[in-house]
Scaffold this motif. Structure first.
Motif, PDB file in Angstrom:
ATOM      1  N   MET B   1       0.851  -1.183   0.000  1.00  0.00           N
ATOM      2  CA  MET B   1       0.000   0.000   0.000  1.00  0.00           C
ATOM      3  C   MET B   1       0.885   1.231   0.000  1.00  0.00           C
ATOM      4  N   ALA B   2       0.757   2.016  -1.015  1.00  0.00           N
ATOM      5  CA  ALA B   2       1.562   3.228  -1.095  1.00  0.00           C
ATOM      6  C   ALA B   2       0.646   4.432  -1.056  1.00  0.00           C
ATOM      7  N   ILE B   3       1.046   5.384  -0.307  1.00  0.00           N
ATOM      8  CA  ILE B   3       0.232   6.576  -0.133  1.00  0.00           C
ATOM      9  C   ILE B   3       1.074   7.779  -0.474  1.00  0.00           C
ATOM     10  N   ALA B   4       0.531   8.667  -1.283  1.00  0.00           N
ATOM     11  CA  ALA B   4       1.281   9.873  -1.645  1.00  0.00           C
ATOM     12  C   ALA B   4       1.543  10.703  -0.397  1.00  0.00           C
ATOM     13  N   ALA B   5       2.685  11.332  -0.386  1.00  0.00           N
ATOM     14  CA  ALA B   5       3.038  12.162   0.760  1.00  0.00           C
ATOM     15  C   ALA B   5       1.989  13.246   0.945  1.00  0.00           C
ATOM     16  N   PRO B   6       1.594  13.504   2.194  1.00  0.00           N
ATOM     17  CA  PRO B   6       0.595  14.535   2.427  1.00  0.00           C
ATOM     18  C   PRO B   6       1.175  15.924   2.187  1.00  0.00           C
ATOM     19  N   GLY B   7       0.295  16.866   2.040  1.00  0.00           N
ATOM     20  CA  GLY B   7       0.729  18.255   1.929  1.00  0.00           C
ATOM     21  C   GLY B   7       0.943  18.638   0.484  1.00  0.00           C
ATOM     22  N   PRO B   8       1.080  19.921   0.245  1.00  0.00           N
ATOM     23  CA  PRO B   8       1.193  20.402  -1.119  1.00  0.00           C
ATOM     24  C   PRO B   8       2.530  20.050  -1.736  1.00  0.00           C
ATOM     25  N   ALA B   9       2.475  19.737  -3.026  1.00  0.00           N
ATOM     26  CA  ALA B   9       3.719  19.490  -3.749  1.00  0.00           C
ATOM     27  C   ALA B   9       4.182  20.830  -4.296  1.00  0.00           C
ATOM     28  N   ARG B  10       4.969  21.539  -3.543  1.00  0.00           N
ATOM     29  CA  ARG B  10       5.366  22.883  -3.918  1.00  0.00           C
ATOM     30  C   ARG B  10       6.783  22.853  -4.449  1.00  0.00           C
ATOM     31  N   GLY B  11       6.966  23.436  -5.594  1.00  0.00           N
ATOM     32  CA  GLY B  11       8.298  23.481  -6.165  1.00  0.00           C
ATOM     33  C   GLY B  11       9.148  24.495  -5.426  1.00  0.00           C
ATOM     34  N   PRO B  12      10.392  24.616  -5.832  1.00  0.00           N
ATOM     35  CA  PRO B  12      11.242  25.606  -5.191  1.00  0.00           C
ATOM     36  C   PRO B  12      10.686  27.007  -5.447  1.00  0.00           C
ATOM     37  N   ALA B  13      10.908  27.878  -4.489  1.00  0.00           N
ATOM     38  CA  ALA B  13      10.378  29.235  -4.613  1.00  0.00           C
ATOM     39  C   ALA B  13      11.195  29.989  -5.633  1.00  0.00           C
ATOM     40  N   SER B  14      10.653  30.060  -6.853  1.00  0.00           N
ATOM     41  CA  SER B  14      11.364  30.809  -7.859  1.00  0.00           C
ATOM     42  C   SER B  14      10.349  31.673  -8.577  1.00  0.00           C
ATOM     43  N   GLY B  15      10.839  32.718  -9.201  1.00  0.00           N
ATOM     44  CA  GLY B  15       9.943  33.596  -9.935  1.00  0.00           C
ATOM     45  C   GLY B  15      10.133  35.028  -9.524  1.00  0.00           C
ATOM     46  N   ARG B  16       9.375  35.842 -10.217  1.00  0.00           N
ATOM     47  CA  ARG B  16       9.506  37.279 -10.024  1.00  0.00           C
ATOM     48  C   ARG B  16       8.472  37.709  -8.985  1.00  0.00           C
ATOM     49  N   PRO B  17       8.910  38.440  -7.950  1.00  0.00           N
ATOM     50  CA  PRO B  17       7.919  38.878  -6.969  1.00  0.00           C
ATOM     51  C   PRO B  17       6.960  39.901  -7.570  1.00  0.00           C
ATOM     52  N   VAL B  18       5.658  39.643  -7.391  1.00  0.00           N
ATOM     53  CA  VAL B  18       4.670  40.625  -7.853  1.00  0.00           C
ATOM     54  C   VAL B  18       4.008  41.330  -6.671  1.00  0.00           C
TER      55      VAL B  18
END
Lengths: 318, 190
Positions: B1-18
């Motif tokens: 039984m495999a269960i996906a890790a809980p919580g959001p799958a958030r990538g590294p914080a990259s991008g332009r601040p708006v």
């Protein structure tokens, strides 16, 4: 991805914790006016019970219904099974009916494993007790109850007392509690311990009185009279005297310790009525926790699908 | 039984601040005032944040409303995992927390609070979840960022910033409670 729950040994620590956490969240549903979630709408869960078990079957049935699944109860008695149909043919029938999950209780150890691996059905298989082998959702609900009452499982001492030989509950509990970091001691007369118990991740004792003062949890097992086809102990009275839990014995437990029993009980045999009804006993709680845990298992096995498709994740998925 | 890790799958914080920390602060203050004005006070208002980042946003809004009105409105969280229409399309994940204030939501004005409004499907799920909890007098929606691309007829009553985006872009809201900083980043989908 594995989509079955056949043995407590299949669960990693993370899996087990995810199930317990999900169950804790689902338990809160019981306080709401509408105790239902739409999550498994359109899915079909079959309860395939070759052995009588009102408690486990109704628990799974209600769990599936609370998640809006369609439920079919398929009891071997009075069905085509009593006319001689094989497990394979029953499985093919269920597959043709479009079962997404089969919750199976069978008197033969390993039947759920066969069902899951033979390729007869595509759905998830959940072991609801097979012979003297395993009963993983019972172990999960026991772990849930311990965590709920004691605040945690890691490092706790659990004594499992009684008929270990015939008990799938004991085996599943030993495996799961070991995964979760508890120290388990099996307490039983030597005749009621299985061959090879030395290789299980637990200690063994023949002396209940020596174990009680150091136990955080005492789990009393039912003496399974229906399986007692040989002389495992001299008399019921002697068993009761050495391995029964009565008020004086319970008094030797540490103050915070709890008394558990998977039910159904033989009052007066392995546990006396005053102990079963005491505030330390979690027997009734175990039943309601069983519902939450089974909902969590059905949800985690059935709700999602691999491979994951869909465009956004929740960080921007509004 | 495999269960996906809980919580959001958030990538590294990259991008332009708006939006910088000060912009987030100003936007929340403005939304708090708009909530008070539109509901003629906050007596009947309950704020329900949608996990994960809607919950701290709801708490902050309640605190600001409290500064103006003298008493903060009750805050809760409303998990929508079990109500999503794409639940069968993704790996199973552990649900978040639902906490409804003890007084419930019956006959009150519920303000749903989320970080980003996108397809509208999360809000549809939230309306379903709310339906199982009680019967509010009205439901309003507050979001920090509206990035467009609605797939359902849903709009926000209170918007911190309208951010026209392309589907190739990503919007990440970072909040001190979870990410040690307050900002909104606009990035490229990899």
């Amino acid at each position: 991805m594995k989509r079955h729950l056949l043995s407590a040994a299949d669960l990693t620590r993370d899996d087990a914790v995810a199930i317990l956490d999900t169950a804790a969240e689902l338990a809160r549903l019981a306080d709401r006016p509408i105790k239902k979630l739409p999550t498994l709408r359109g899915r079909t869960v079959v309860n395939l019970f070759y052995e009588d078990s009102t408690r486990t079957r109704t628990s799974f049935e209600l769990a599936a219904k609370r998640l809006s699944a369609d439920v079919i109860n398929f009891a071997a008695k009075g069905s085509s099974v009593s006319k001689g149909e094989s497990l394979k043919d029953t499985a093919l029938t269920l597959e043709a009916m479009g079962a997404d999950a089969v919750v199976v209780r069978h008197f033969a150890s390993g039947a759920p494993h066969r069902l899951a691996t033979a390729g007869w059905i595509r759905g998830s298989v959940i072991n609801a007790g097979d012979g003297t082998h395993e009963h993983p959702t019972q172990a999960l609900l026991d772990a849930y109850t311990m965590r709920d009452r004691l605040g945690g499982i890691e490092g706790r001492r659990v004594s499992i007392v009684g008929d270990i030989l015939h008990s799938r509950v004991a085996r599943s509990n030993v495996l799961l509690l070991h995964t979760l970091g508890a120290e388990v001691t099996l307490v039983a007369p030597p005749t009621l311990l299985p061959v090879g118990v030395g290789s299980w991740p637990c200690a063994v004792s023949y002396d209940l009185d020596a174990e009680l003062p150091k136990s955080d949890v005492v789990m009393m097992l039912r003496v399974q009279r229906e399986r007692m086809n040989a002389a495992f102990f001299p008399s019921a009275r002697e068993y009761s005297r050495r391995y029964g839990l009565h008020s004086e014995r319970m008094a030797t437990l540490p103050e915070h310790a709890i008394v558990m029993h998977p039910g159904p009980m033989n009052r007066g045999m392995e546990i006396t009525a005053p102990v079963a009804d005491s505030v330390r006993s979690t027997i009734v709680e175990q039943v309601s926790n069983g519902l939450s845990v089974r909902m969590a298992v059905l949800y985690l096995l059935l709700s999602g699908s691999e491979p994951a498709i869909g465009r956004d994740d929740e960080t921007e998925g509004a | 039984m495999a269960i996906a890790a809980p919580g959001p799958a958030r990538g590294p914080a990259s991008g332009r601040p708006v939006l910088e920390a000060a912009d987030v602060r100003r936007a929340l203050t403005r939304i708090a005032h708009e909530i008070i004005e539109r509901n003629k006070g906050a007596r009947d208002v309950v704020l329900l944040g949608i996990p994960t980042r809607g919950v701290p946003l709801a708490r902050r809004l309640a605190a600001r409303i409290g500064e103006v009105e003298g008493e903060p409105p009750p805050v809760g969280s409303l998990d929508v995992t079990m109500y999503r229409d794409d639940i069968a399309l993704r790996p199973a994940r552990s649900p978040g927390r639902t906490d409804v204030p003890p007084a419930g939501v019956d006959d009150l004005v519920v303000v749903l609070v989320d970080d980003v409004l996108f397809s509208g499907r999360t809000i549809r799920a939230a309306l379903d979840a709310l339906n199982d909890i009680g019967r509010p007098r009205a439901v309003q929606l507050a979001v920090l960022v509206d990035r467009g691309h609605r797939e359902l007829p849903i709009r926000a009553d209170y918007v911190g910033k309208n951010l026209p985006t392309s589907l190739a872009e990503t919007v990440s809201v970072r909040l001190a409670e979870h990410d040690d900083e307050d900002c909104v980043l606009l990035g490229e989908r990899s």
